[in-house]
Design a protein around this motif. Structure first.
Motif, short mmCIF file in Angstrom:
data_model
loop_
_atom_site.label_atom_id
_atom_site.label_comp_id
_atom_site.label_asym_id
_atom_site.label_seq_id
_atom_site.Cartn_x
_atom_site.Cartn_y
_atom_site.Cartn_z
N TYR A 189 -17.60 22.73 23.36
CA TYR A 189 -17.22 21.39 23.55
C TYR A 189 -17.39 20.89 24.86
O TYR A 189 -17.99 19.51 25.12
N ILE A 236 -17.94 12.16 20.88
CA ILE A 236 -16.83 12.72 20.22
C ILE A 236 -17.33 12.87 18.86
O ILE A 236 -17.17 14.02 18.40
N ASP A 237 -17.77 12.02 18.24
CA ASP A 237 -18.15 12.05 16.82
C ASP A 237 -19.23 13.11 16.64
O ASP A 237 -19.41 13.93 15.54
N LYS A 282 -17.66 16.47 17.19
CA LYS A 282 -16.75 16.76 15.84
C LYS A 282 -17.49 17.35 14.75
O LYS A 282 -17.01 18.26 14.02
N SER A 283 -18.65 17.29 14.92
CA SER A 283 -19.72 17.60 13.60
C SER A 283 -19.74 19.08 13.53
O SER A 283 -20.05 19.45 12.59
N VAL A 326 -17.61 21.29 14.90
CA VAL A 326 -16.50 22.21 14.91
C VAL A 326 -16.27 23.15 13.76
O VAL A 326 -15.87 24.16 14.08
N TYR A 368 -9.46 12.39 23.39
CA TYR A 368 -9.89 13.97 23.65
C TYR A 368 -8.87 14.97 23.29
O TYR A 368 -9.20 16.15 22.75
N PHE A 408 -9.26 15.33 19.50
CA PHE A 408 -10.15 15.97 19.18
C PHE A 408 -9.77 17.72 19.24
O PHE A 408 -10.23 18.51 18.25
N TYR A 417 -7.74 18.26 16.32
CA TYR A 417 -8.78 18.51 15.21
C TYR A 417 -9.41 19.98 14.96
O TYR A 417 -9.21 20.70 14.04
N HIS A 418 -9.87 20.44 16.17
CA HIS A 418 -10.24 21.83 16.33
C HIS A 418 -9.24 22.76 15.80
O HIS A 418 -9.43 23.69 14.96
N GLN A 424 -8.47 22.75 12.31
CA GLN A 424 -9.47 23.74 11.34
C GLN A 424 -9.32 25.10 11.52
O GLN A 424 -9.56 25.96 10.56
#
Length: 374
Positions: A176, A186-187, A190-191, A193, A250, A253, A256-257, A260
């Motif tokens: 990242y 960021i988007d 994010k794809s 991740v 951030y 983000f 989000y990681h 997941q």
């Protein structure tokens, strides 16, 4: 919530040891540590491989200032992996590339700057990775080569790994960082991740299949609180910052990681019910450090500043990294959380490691202490 203390030998060993490390406790269940990862865990592999670019100064002072030895660690001193080893009464884990090292108590395969995904993945997306990148695939190959050189059979390797603690990172942060620092949105980041998470978990699966039964999979840090991100993505809009003066987007983000990764770790846990698989919440452990900085002895006015840097609001300049001419170092690194704007100080790593072990920043929600007692 089970804590990482569940991995350690007994309650009496939960206080950090600061004397010279010796051999592990004879009857302790864990007698070795094997580590993968990047600069958060690298104890000298990149230095021996050849540190260049922004990592060039790590082999000389002020790196290693607190331990009076520039070992190739990206800090003024020890890292979290070192405190895990000390807590287990094991020697500090030598880097894989150290000639003549004694690997009886484990091996460190982590290399500063490394990614979870292979460099080819980023090349296809016009994202530059360091020439010296040693992604998880390479570190896993080192791991297998080491086992093949020390075990006479898969059965013997499996028995060896039964008493080992496996640290699967931190890894993925550079996947990242490289993208963000080169202007990727960021988007867009994010794809990919899911691919990063899948690579981490599949690597853990390979290690389990080799015989490992005790693994720690760490999450990512709140990158929006780091001097590097605060400098490079500075905003004049107050709404872009949270109550800790960190960049909201951030940090979201990073969460989000982590979400997941936790979900994928839980699926892996269900596939291997006899394996102890812990998720180490580096995000919340760091926030504990940040929110309690003054109580923990840090300078509350410097929590977002690098100890070593080239000035500015956060004492960080990506073109003038710590150790280069034109930079300076704070007089007392123990008062700072950030060492060079990207990595933490020894004091911060110690506090985080202690929090991970003692404060319960780990999952799953069951007590497994009796499995690990001496």
């Amino acid at each position: 919530m089970a804590s990482l203390a569940s991995f350690f030998c007994s309650l009496s060993m939960m206080i950090f040891l600061f004397a010279a490390p010796g051999r592990g406790t004879k009857n302790c269940f864990i007698d070795s540590i094997y580590s993968f990862g990047d600069s958060i865990a690298d104890t000298g592999n990149l230095l021996r491989q050849g540190a260049v670019g922004m990592f060039a100064p790590i082999g000389r002072f002020p790196y290693g200032k607190t331990m009076n030895n520039a070992t190739g660690r990206c800090s003024d001193g020890l890292l979290m992996i070192d405190y895990f080893a000390l807590n287990l009464n094991l020697p500090l884990v030598d880097p894989y590339l150290l000639e003549g090292a004694d690997f009886r108590s484990g091996v460190n395969f982590a290399v500063a700057g490394s990614t979870a995904l292979d460099s080819s993945f980023f090349l296809q997306r016009s994202i530059v990775t360091p020439v010296a990148n040693k992604p998880l695939s390479v570190q896993l190959q080192w791991f297998k080569t080491h086992l093949n050189s020390t075990c006479s059979s898969p059965t013997e390797c499996s028995r060896k790994l039964e008493h080992a603690l496996i640290l699967m990172g931190e890894i993925g942060g550079n996947d990242y960082n490289n993208a963000f620092f080169q202007g990727t949105s960021i988007d867009s980041v994010k794809s990919f991740v899911p691919q990063v998470v899948d690579r981490i978990v599949s690597a853990a699966k390979e290690v389990i299949d080799a015989g490992a039964v005790q693994l720690v999979i760490p999450g990512n840090f709140p990158i929006g609180c780091m001097p590097s991100y605060l400098t490079m993505f500075y905003s004049s809009n107050p709404s872009d910052y949270d109550d800790n003066n960190c960049l909201k987007d951030y940090n979201s983000f990073a969460m989000y990681h982590n979400q997941q990764l936790q979900a994928a770790t839980e699926k892996l846990r269900q596939s291997y019910p006899k394996v102890t698989l812990m998720y180490a919440d580096y995000y919340q452990a760091f926030m504990y450090l940040l929110n309690n900085a003054a109580k923990l002895g840090f300078d509350k006015d410097s929590v977002h500043e690098a100890c070593c840097g080239a000035g500015g609001t956060y004492n960080f300049d990506i073109k003038l990294m710590c150790g280069l001419p034109g930079t300076s170092t704070c007089s007392d690194p123990t008062k700072y959380i950030s060492w060079d704007g990207i990595h933490l100080t020894q004091e911060a790593y110690k506090t985080m490691a202690q929090a991970l072990i003692m404060q319960g920043f780990a999952f799953p929600n069951h007590n497994i202490h009796n499995q690990w007692k001496c």
